[in-house]
Design a protein around this motif. Structure first.
Motif, PDB file in Angstrom:
ATOM      1  N   MET A   1       0.851  -1.196   0.000  1.00 37.35           N
ATOM      2  CA  MET A   1       0.000   0.000   0.000  1.00 37.35           C
ATOM      3  C   MET A   1       0.884   1.243   0.000  1.00 37.35           C
ATOM      4  O   MET A   1       1.832   1.321   0.774  1.00 37.35           O
ATOM      5  CB  MET A   1      -0.891  -0.045   1.252  1.00 37.35           C
ATOM      6  N   LEU A   4      -1.754   7.237   2.022  1.00 36.09           N
ATOM      7  CA  LEU A   4      -2.838   8.146   1.638  1.00 36.09           C
ATOM      8  C   LEU A   4      -2.343   9.196   0.655  1.00 36.09           C
ATOM      9  O   LEU A   4      -1.230   9.702   0.801  1.00 36.09           O
ATOM     10  CB  LEU A   4      -3.391   8.854   2.880  1.00 36.09           C
ATOM     11  N   ARG A  29     -10.129  -0.287  10.129  1.00 37.60           N
ATOM     12  CA  ARG A  29     -10.371  -0.192   8.678  1.00 37.60           C
ATOM     13  C   ARG A  29      -9.075   0.091   7.933  1.00 37.60           C
ATOM     14  O   ARG A  29      -8.778  -0.531   6.917  1.00 37.60           O
ATOM     15  CB  ARG A  29     -11.398   0.914   8.401  1.00 37.60           C
ATOM     16  N   ALA A  30      -8.292   1.039   8.437  1.00 36.72           N
ATOM     17  CA  ALA A  30      -7.026   1.394   7.796  1.00 36.72           C
ATOM     18  C   ALA A  30      -6.059   0.215   7.785  1.00 36.72           C
ATOM     19  O   ALA A  30      -5.384  -0.040   6.783  1.00 36.72           O
ATOM     20  CB  ALA A  30      -6.406   2.593   8.521  1.00 36.72           C
ATOM     21  N   CYS A  31      -6.009  -0.510   8.897  1.00 40.43           N
ATOM     22  CA  CYS A  31      -5.149  -1.701   8.998  1.00 40.43           C
ATOM     23  C   CYS A  31      -5.514  -2.710   7.911  1.00 40.43           C
ATOM     24  O   CYS A  31      -4.635  -3.308   7.295  1.00 40.43           O
ATOM     25  CB  CYS A  31      -5.301  -2.311  10.386  1.00 40.43           C
ATOM     26  N   GLY A  32      -6.793  -2.858   7.668  1.00 37.75           N
ATOM     27  CA  GLY A  32      -7.253  -3.782   6.636  1.00 37.75           C
ATOM     28  C   GLY A  32      -6.754  -3.425   5.247  1.00 37.75           C
ATOM     29  O   GLY A  32      -6.658  -4.279   4.368  1.00 37.75           O
ATOM     30  N   HIS A  33      -6.413  -2.157   5.054  1.00 40.11           N
ATOM     31  CA  HIS A  33      -5.884  -1.699   3.767  1.00 40.11           C
ATOM     32  C   HIS A  33      -4.369  -1.530   3.804  1.00 40.11           C
ATOM     33  O   HIS A  33      -3.791  -0.949   2.875  1.00 40.11           O
ATOM     34  CB  HIS A  33      -6.552  -0.385   3.357  1.00 40.11           C
ATOM     35  N   GLY A  34      -3.739  -2.007   4.874  1.00 43.26           N
ATOM     36  CA  GLY A  34      -2.285  -1.959   4.957  1.00 43.26           C
ATOM     37  C   GLY A  34      -1.702  -0.617   5.335  1.00 43.26           C
ATOM     38  O   GLY A  34      -0.492  -0.410   5.204  1.00 43.26           O
ATOM     39  N   LEU A  35      -2.534   0.313   5.810  1.00 41.42           N
ATOM     40  CA  LEU A  35      -2.021   1.612   6.237  1.00 41.42           C
ATOM     41  C   LEU A  35      -1.394   1.492   7.618  1.00 41.42           C
ATOM     42  O   LEU A  35      -1.820   0.678   8.440  1.00 41.42           O
ATOM     43  CB  LEU A  35      -3.146   2.658   6.258  1.00 41.42           C
ATOM     44  N   GLU A  60       0.952  -3.040  11.438  1.00 44.65           N
ATOM     45  CA  GLU A  60       0.176  -1.907  10.890  1.00 44.65           C
ATOM     46  C   GLU A  60      -0.320  -0.955  11.972  1.00 44.65           C
ATOM     47  O   GLU A  60      -0.421   0.238  11.725  1.00 44.65           O
ATOM     48  CB  GLU A  60      -1.020  -2.402  10.058  1.00 44.65           C
ATOM     49  N   ASP A 102       0.613   6.669   8.487  1.00 46.01           N
ATOM     50  CA  ASP A 102      -0.379   7.218   7.563  1.00 46.01           C
ATOM     51  C   ASP A 102      -1.497   7.890   8.345  1.00 46.01           C
ATOM     52  O   ASP A 102      -2.029   8.913   7.926  1.00 46.01           O
ATOM     53  CB  ASP A 102      -0.976   6.098   6.693  1.00 46.01           C
TER      54      ASP A 102
END
Length: 176
Positions: A1, A4, A29-35, A60, A102
């Motif tokens: 990822m 942002l 939610r952010a962790c789920g997107h690798g942020l 993450e 992020d």
């Protein structure tokens, strides 16, 4: 990822339950997107459930707690309380400017402002340093007008009904 493209400043404030919980939902939610998420907790100790759960989401999500046991009353802060708040803000600044996050959640920072542990000017200066790709979330009751004005998104939690009104005390895993 890649992180942002554009970060914003969010504030979750108000008298009702759910401010930290909303910020932690954003972290999940952010962790789920690798942020990469850093949660810096002001005026808290590692006794809260989230402090035990977030290490499971490493690398993450990282949580760092600054505070002492016991309550702070307005006008009754100890020197240690001021030191902890300043250390928390310095730690957050280093992480934010060092490019390792992020999303930066400053949990209960509005309460640290309310109790006079930090000044509004210090926090506004911190926000002015925010790199454009970093999202910063400030939680806690009593968000000052200047912080609200500096934010891109403000959510105020309004209490309609609460179990405390029935004499139900804070429950492990729900309120802490």
């Amino acid at each position: 990822m890649a992180g942002l493209e554009q970060g914003l400043v969010q504030v979750y404030t108000g008298e009702a339950k759910g401010k930290s919980t909303a910020a932690f939902g954003l972290a999940l939610r952010a962790c789920g997107h690798g942020l990469k998420v850093l949660i810096v907790q002001f005026m808290k100790t590692p006794d809260y459930g989230e402090h035990k759960a977030f290490p499971r989401l490493a690398p993450e999500v990282e949580v760092k707690t600054f505070g002492r046991k016991g309550f702070i009353h307005r006008g009754g802060a100890r020197p240690e309380d001021y030191e902890q708040a300043r250390a928390a803000l310095a730690f957050a600044r280093e992480a934010m400017l060092g490019g390792r996050v992020d999303i930066l959640i400053l949990d209960e920072i509005n309460n640290a402002l309310y109790f006079g542990l930090l000044t509004e000017e210090e926090v506004l200066a911190f926000l002015a340093e925010r790199p454009p790709q970093v999202e910063v979330v400030l939680t806690g009751r009593n968000a000052p007008a200047g912080i609200i004005a500096a934010a891109d998104l403000v959510t105020e939690m309004r209490q309609v009904k609460h179990p405390y009104q029935k004499g139900i005390k804070a429950r492990k895993g729900i309120e802490y």
